[in-house]
Design an enzyme around this catalytic site. Structure first.
Site, PDB file in Angstrom:
ATOM      1  N   GLY A  74       0.810  -1.215   0.000  1.00  0.00           N
ATOM      2  CA  GLY A  74       0.000   0.000   0.000  1.00  0.00           C
ATOM      3  C   GLY A  74       0.845   1.267   0.000  1.00  0.00           C
ATOM      4  CG  ASN A 154      -5.017   3.901   8.933  1.00  0.00           C
ATOM      5  OD1 ASN A 154      -5.386   4.881   8.306  1.00  0.00           O
ATOM      6  ND2 ASN A 154      -3.927   3.916   9.676  1.00  0.00           N
ATOM      7  CD  GLN A 182      -7.061  -0.736   7.553  1.00  0.00           C
ATOM      8  OE1 GLN A 182      -7.848  -1.609   7.920  1.00  0.00           O
ATOM      9  NE2 GLN A 182      -5.787  -0.778   7.865  1.00  0.00           N
ATOM     10  CB  SER A 202      -1.853  -3.418   1.249  1.00  0.00           C
ATOM     11  OG  SER A 202      -0.825  -4.180   1.833  1.00  0.00           O
ATOM     12  CG  HIS A 204       0.121  -6.666   5.115  1.00  0.00           C
ATOM     13  ND1 HIS A 204       0.106  -6.254   6.427  1.00  0.00           N
ATOM     14  CD2 HIS A 204       0.434  -5.573   4.392  1.00  0.00           C
ATOM     15  CE1 HIS A 204       0.418  -4.966   6.483  1.00  0.00           C
ATOM     16  NE2 HIS A 204       0.615  -4.525   5.256  1.00  0.00           N
ATOM     17  CB  THR A 240      12.015 -10.333 -10.975  1.00  0.00           C
ATOM     18  OG1 THR A 240      13.161 -10.031 -11.751  1.00  0.00           O
ATOM     19  CG2 THR A 240      11.530 -11.742 -11.267  1.00  0.00           C
ATOM     20  CB  CYS A 328       3.147   4.431  10.805  1.00  0.00           C
ATOM     21  SG  CYS A 328       2.232   3.314   9.757  1.00  0.00           S
TER      22      CYS A 328
END
Ligand SMILES: *Cc1c(COP(=O)(O)O)cnc(C)c1O
Length: 398
Positions: A74, A154, A182, A202, A204, A240, A328
């Site tokens: 993200g 979030n 989210q 994202s 995860h 890659t 964060c």
């Protein structure tokens, strides 16, 4: 205490990989390890699997598979969207509009472009965290390149009126980006209906592996690369391909789409029970974020006269994992910019906690967490001279 299992109520910071997701990834580490861009036979299985994953990822938001660009997560998708809208040969202008409650990956990208001499307007939110589309419209200038407002926050879980904001952007010919990290797989999103040009998600956060994300780029929108490299991702995101990661993300999206309603219902039931008990049983507590327009798994509370950090540590000792807001922000002593934007005083913002509930949590887990929370708040307040003063002043006034 030590015999009790861990109760994980921090799903917004990351989630467990679903078993089917892990199974879908495993063949691409050893047997089918080939580079999907190889012309020889070893390239094909990975190439086909990535193609299928892209289809699942696109389907979630009613996009076309070739509007999906794989990234490392993200944060990369957000940085890419913001930076390439205002810098480089394809820049669309020199002014950015964002809400004041965006994730740090947006806020700090904005701070960076401000250092380059470009302009950013931060749109305030109302006390429940909602952005007013009319206010976004008033901020538009002739040189506005992009508007970015998150689909769901979030920390406080508030779901923004992105369709209306998208309409405003479209009407003025300005790009509209939404950080849907989210919301992707949690809330119904349709990039056509909702007038979205760019969208970040994202893996995860919805039961996929860490380190994989996507940027949806509407056909016709041309962005410069953030990462220069080969011809991967239609030549605008080199590197890659992370085949197992992308395959896992695709599987997670497929599963999330299939059980979205059912999961939301389970989470909502757990969340509402949690909110009801906390507000009833813990004095001087409040719910942050909008009561109705909120993520099914999110509850964010403030407790006056104590530090959220102290509650968190105490809960952690009891095996309960929660957060003071965004991962964060933890480690810094500043209160969350999101809670301050709601208009909460510094002290109240400092006493805030976020619960984000995985759908397989049991009601017993929630009840146990509330019991521990109630006792913790009571104990910490009994030790707090501030609370003592407060009680005294209450009595004095009565
Ligand atoms: C977690 C999160 C991000 C960052 O995603 P990563 O894949 O961890 O880089 C961005 N925005 C929001 C709203 C998030 O919750």
């Amino acid at each position: 205490m030590a015999t009790r299992k861990t109760i994980y109520l921090d799903n917004a910071s990351t989630s467990a990989v679903r078993m089917e997701v892990l199974d879908s990834m495993l063949p691409y580490f050893i047997e089918e390890f080939g580079n999907p861009d190889s012309i020889h036979a070893m390239g094909k299985p990975g190439r086909d699997a990535v193609k299928r994953a892209r289809e699942s990822l696109a389907k979630m938001i009613n996009a076309d598979p070739d509007e999906i660009y794989m990234t490392s997560g993200g944060s990369e998708s957000n940085s890419w969207a913001i930076r390439s809208a205002v810098t480089g040969p394809r820049a669309k202008g020199r002014h950015v509009i964002v809400s004041s409650i965006e994730h740090h990956s947006i806020i700090n990208a904005c701070e960076y472009i401000r250092k380059l001499g470009l302009d950013v307007t931060y749109i305030p939110v109302d006390p429940s965290g909602l952005v007013d589309p009319a206010e976004v419209e008033r901020a538009i200038r002739p040189d506005t390149a992009i508007i970015s407002v998150m689909t769901a926050n979030n920390e406080i879980g508030t779901i923004e009126p992105i369709k209306e904001i998208g309409e405003v952007a479209r009407r003025h010919g300005v790009l509209f980006h939404t950080d849907a990290v989210q919301a992707y797989g949690q809330v119904d999103i349709d990039v056509r209906r909702d007038n979205i040009d760019l969208l970040s998600a994202s893996s995860h956060k919805l039961g996929g592996p860490k380190g994989v994300g996507l940027l949806y780029i509407r056909k016709g929108v041309r962005l410069d690369p953030l990462i220069h490299g080969g011809e991967q991702e239609r030549g605008i995101r080199g590197g890659t391909t992370n085949v197992p990661g992308v395959v896992g993300f695709g599987k997670a999206a497929e599963l999330a789409l299939a059980d979205m309603e059912e999961r939301a219902e389970k989470e909502r039931t757990l969340r509402d029970h949690l909110i009801g008990r906390v507000l009833n049983e813990i004095p001087y507590s409040r719910l942050n974020g909008d009561r109705e327009r909120r993520l099914p798994s999110n509850a964010n509370f403030s407790f006056d006269h104590i530090e959220g950090e102290s509650i968190l540590m105490s809960m952690n000792m009891a095996g309960i994992c929660i957060s003071t807001g965004s991962a964060c922000a933890s480690g810094s002593l500043d209160p969350s910019h999101v809670l301050l934007a709601l208009g909460l005083p510094h002290e109240t913002a400092h006493g805030s906690l976020r619960f984000s509930i995985p759908s397989d949590t049991t009601m017993e887990d929630i009840d146990h967490a509330v019991d521990v929370l109630r006792d913790t708040v009571e104990r910490l307040r009994s030790l707090s001279p501030l609370y003592d003063d407060f009680l005294r002043s209450q009595k004095g006034e009565a």
